[in-house]
Structures are given as structure tokens and as C-alpha cells.
Design a protein around this motif. Structure first.
Motif, PDB file in Angstrom:
ATOM      1  N   THR A  37       0.827  -1.207   0.000  1.00  0.00           N
ATOM      2  CA  THR A  37       0.000   0.000   0.000  1.00  0.00           C
ATOM      3  C   THR A  37       0.859   1.255   0.000  1.00  0.00           C
ATOM      4  O   THR A  37       0.539   2.241  -0.685  1.00  0.00           O
ATOM      5  N   LEU A  38       1.947   1.230   0.751  1.00  0.00           N
ATOM      6  CA  LEU A  38       2.820   2.403   0.849  1.00  0.00           C
ATOM      7  C   LEU A  38       3.846   2.480  -0.272  1.00  0.00           C
ATOM      8  O   LEU A  38       4.257   3.569  -0.661  1.00  0.00           O
ATOM      9  N   PRO A  41       2.368   2.919  -5.042  1.00  0.00           N
ATOM     10  CA  PRO A  41       2.111   4.216  -5.693  1.00  0.00           C
ATOM     11  C   PRO A  41       3.378   5.054  -5.898  1.00  0.00           C
ATOM     12  O   PRO A  41       3.591   5.562  -7.023  1.00  0.00           O
ATOM     13  N   PRO A  42       4.254   5.220  -4.897  1.00  0.00           N
ATOM     14  CA  PRO A  42       5.494   5.954  -5.161  1.00  0.00           C
ATOM     15  C   PRO A  42       6.365   5.279  -6.218  1.00  0.00           C
ATOM     16  O   PRO A  42       7.036   5.964  -7.001  1.00  0.00           O
ATOM     17  N   MET A  43       6.377   3.951  -6.246  1.00  0.00           N
ATOM     18  CA  MET A  43       7.191   3.233  -7.230  1.00  0.00           C
ATOM     19  C   MET A  43       6.687   3.517  -8.640  1.00  0.00           C
ATOM     20  O   MET A  43       7.480   3.810  -9.550  1.00  0.00           O
ATOM     21  N   PHE A  44       5.369   3.437  -8.837  1.00  0.00           N
ATOM     22  CA  PHE A  44       4.801   3.724 -10.155  1.00  0.00           C
ATOM     23  C   PHE A  44       5.008   5.187 -10.532  1.00  0.00           C
ATOM     24  O   PHE A  44       5.280   5.509 -11.695  1.00  0.00           O
ATOM     25  N   GLY A  72      -3.110   6.186  -5.111  1.00  0.00           N
ATOM     26  CA  GLY A  72      -2.547   5.637  -3.888  1.00  0.00           C
ATOM     27  C   GLY A  72      -3.536   5.574  -2.750  1.00  0.00           C
ATOM     28  O   GLY A  72      -3.599   4.572  -2.029  1.00  0.00           O
ATOM     29  N   VAL A  73      -4.340   6.616  -2.569  1.00  0.00           N
ATOM     30  CA  VAL A  73      -5.231   6.639  -1.402  1.00  0.00           C
ATOM     31  C   VAL A  73      -6.470   5.776  -1.599  1.00  0.00           C
ATOM     32  O   VAL A  73      -7.171   5.470  -0.630  1.00  0.00           O
ATOM     33  N   MET A  74      -6.748   5.362  -2.829  1.00  0.00           N
ATOM     34  CA  MET A  74      -7.865   4.437  -3.038  1.00  0.00           C
ATOM     35  C   MET A  74      -7.612   3.116  -2.322  1.00  0.00           C
ATOM     36  O   MET A  74      -8.543   2.491  -1.808  1.00  0.00           O
ATOM     37  N   GLY A 121       0.648   9.227   4.532  1.00  0.00           N
ATOM     38  CA  GLY A 121       1.979   8.693   4.245  1.00  0.00           C
ATOM     39  C   GLY A 121       2.248   8.596   2.753  1.00  0.00           C
ATOM     40  O   GLY A 121       3.332   8.977   2.273  1.00  0.00           O
ATOM     41  N   ILE A 122       1.280   8.104   2.000  1.00  0.00           N
ATOM     42  CA  ILE A 122       1.430   7.992   0.546  1.00  0.00           C
ATOM     43  C   ILE A 122       1.591   9.364  -0.081  1.00  0.00           C
ATOM     44  O   ILE A 122       2.450   9.583  -0.944  1.00  0.00           O
TER      45      ILE A 122
END
Length: 254
Positions: A37-38, A41-44, A72-74, A121-122
Motif C-alpha cells: 500500500t505504501l 504508488p510511489p514506485m509507479f 494511492g489513497v484508493m 503517508g502515501i
């Protein structure tokens, strides 16, 4: 003269805080949920907004900062509620909680709080990557507002996840949530601008709550949006209320 001491009155706030603490500890012991989850999204975002962004520069990185934040927040809303509630319902955990002296709604509030923590955090991770590597330039007010939008914007997806969890089995919930999560992200224009997709996708985009949250986030960062933030807030609130009430009615039936 001896007097009997009256029992201390229960403190509802303490019960809520303990439930939030327990939920936090549960997630720490479940890295299979917390880490993807964390990290994903940053990786993509790093891949598509930084590494593969050869021509768009900071403008594209800023646009994707807003939309990948929504992507990310979804996840904590849909998976944190959809899968967890389905498993808890199947194992009888929710029935056990109702039989205990726990304030009504404590379980849901604790999971909403954790979803909002994950959303923050995301959002902060994406901001750090965008501003450090992507040339994104936001004012302090824009950055804070974007984090708040992501934090509050997770709530309609919590309601949708709660509804899924009230219907699906523990084994089936992950598949159902993925069938909602990934197609909605694509059809709402989170992975690439709607202008790059077939016109029918742009026509249908307002059906998805992710599109409305993305429009608010795009407006915050100064990217191209339709500028109707009030309308999008109202639609997201409607989604949250409708799915929450539907899930509550379903769960009340057992």
C-alpha cells in the motif's frame, strides 16, 4: 460512616483510542498489506513521472503527482475495508465486537483513522519524490492542501470498501476489490490524462469517484482541471453516504 465508592464512568474516548491503537498494531503485524500500500504508488510515480518522463518535464510530474496520489489513497480505503471487513464478518469478529462493551462504530472509526494515516503517508512520499526528482514546485499551502485532500478523499473509498466487505466472502473480497480498483483507476484517468484516452472514457469518467477526487487534486496543484471543486466535493460526499448506508443496512442483517 462508610460509603460505597461508585464505579468509575466508562470513558468512550479511551475506548476509541484503544481501538485505533489495536488497529495500528494489527497493520504493523501485517506487512503484506502495509508494504504494498505504501510502496506501489510511489514506485509507479517514480517510474512514469520521473524515469519515463522524457518530454513532459515538471508539468507532467505535477499532473501525475495529483492523479497518482488519488490512485494511492484508493487502496487503503478499498482494501483496508473491503477485504478486512469481509474476513472479520466471515470469522464472526464483528459479531463478537457487538457483544462486547465497545462503543458503536469504534471498529469502523479505527479503520477510517488508519486509512487516513496511510493516505497521508502515501501523499507525503509522492510529494517528496516529485519535488526532489521531478522538478515539481508547490507552495507550502498547496502541499498542505494536497495532503489534506488525499487524507479526506480516502473516506468515500472506505465506504465503498465497507459495502464490498458486507457482501463478499473473505476469499472473494480481494478479487472483487481488484476488479473495482484497477479499472476505476484507468477509467478515471489516473494513469494518463483523459485526453490521451478514447473519447468514451472521458465521457464516462464522471461516473467514478476517483475522477472527482482527481479533479480536486489537479486544481490544488495548478494543473489542468475543470475548476468545479464544489461539485466534486458534493459527488464524493454523496458516494460516501450512499455506500455507507447501504453497507450499514447489509451488516445490520448479519
Amino acid at each position: 460512616m462508610n460509603t460505597l465508592a461508585l464505579p468509575a464512568r466508562p470513558n468512550p474516548m479511551r475506548a476509541y483510542l484503544l481501538e485505533i491503537r489495536n488497529e495500528f498494531m494489527r497493520l504493523l503485524r501485517s506487512p503484506s498489506f502495509a508494504v504494498p500500500t505504501l510502496v506501489f504508488p510511489p514506485m509507479f510515480y517514480l517510474l512514469f513521472a520521473i524515469v519515463l518522463n522524457h518530454k513532459g518535464g515538471p508539468q507532467v510530474a505535477t499532473h501525475l503527482l495529483a492523479t497518482y496520489g488519488v490512485f494511492g489513497v484508493m487502496a487503503p480505503g478499498l482494501f483496508g475495508f473491503g477485504v478486512a471487513i469481509a474476513m472479520d464478518r466471515e470469522r464472526g469478529f464483528l459479531a463478537l465486537k457487538r457483544a462486547q462493551p465497545v462503543p458503536a462504530g469504534a471498529v469502523l472509526l479505527s479503520r477510517m483513522a488508519m486509512a487516513m494515516v496511510f493516505a497521508v503517508g502515501i501523499s507525503l512520499l509522492l510529494l517528496a519524490i516529485g519535488m526532489a526528482l521531478g522538478g515539481v514546485r508547490l507552495s507550502a499551502m498547496q502541499a498542505v492542501t494536497l495532503v489534506l485532500v488525499d487524507m479526506i478523499g480516502v473516506l468515500p473509498f472506505c465506504a465503498i470498501g465497507l459495502f464490498v466487505g458486507s457482501l463478499a466472502s473473505g476469499q472473494g473480497a480481494p478479487a472483487v476489490v481488484n476488479m473495482i480498483y484497477l479499472p476505476m483507476a484507468f477509467l478515471a484517468g489516473l494513469w494518463m490524462p483523459l485526453s490521451m484516452l478514447p473519447s468514451i472514457v472521458g465521457t464516462l469518467a464522471p461516473l467514478w469517484p476517483a475522477h472527482h477526487l482527481a479533479q480536486i487534486a489537479l486544481q490544488v496543484v495548478g494543473a489542468t482541471s475543470d475548476g468545479r471543486a464544489g461539485l466534486h466535493v458534493a459527488v464524493l460526499a454523496l458516494y460516501g453516504i450512499v455506500f455507507f448506508l447501504a453497507a450499514r443496512r447489509r451488516l445490520a442483517r448479519g
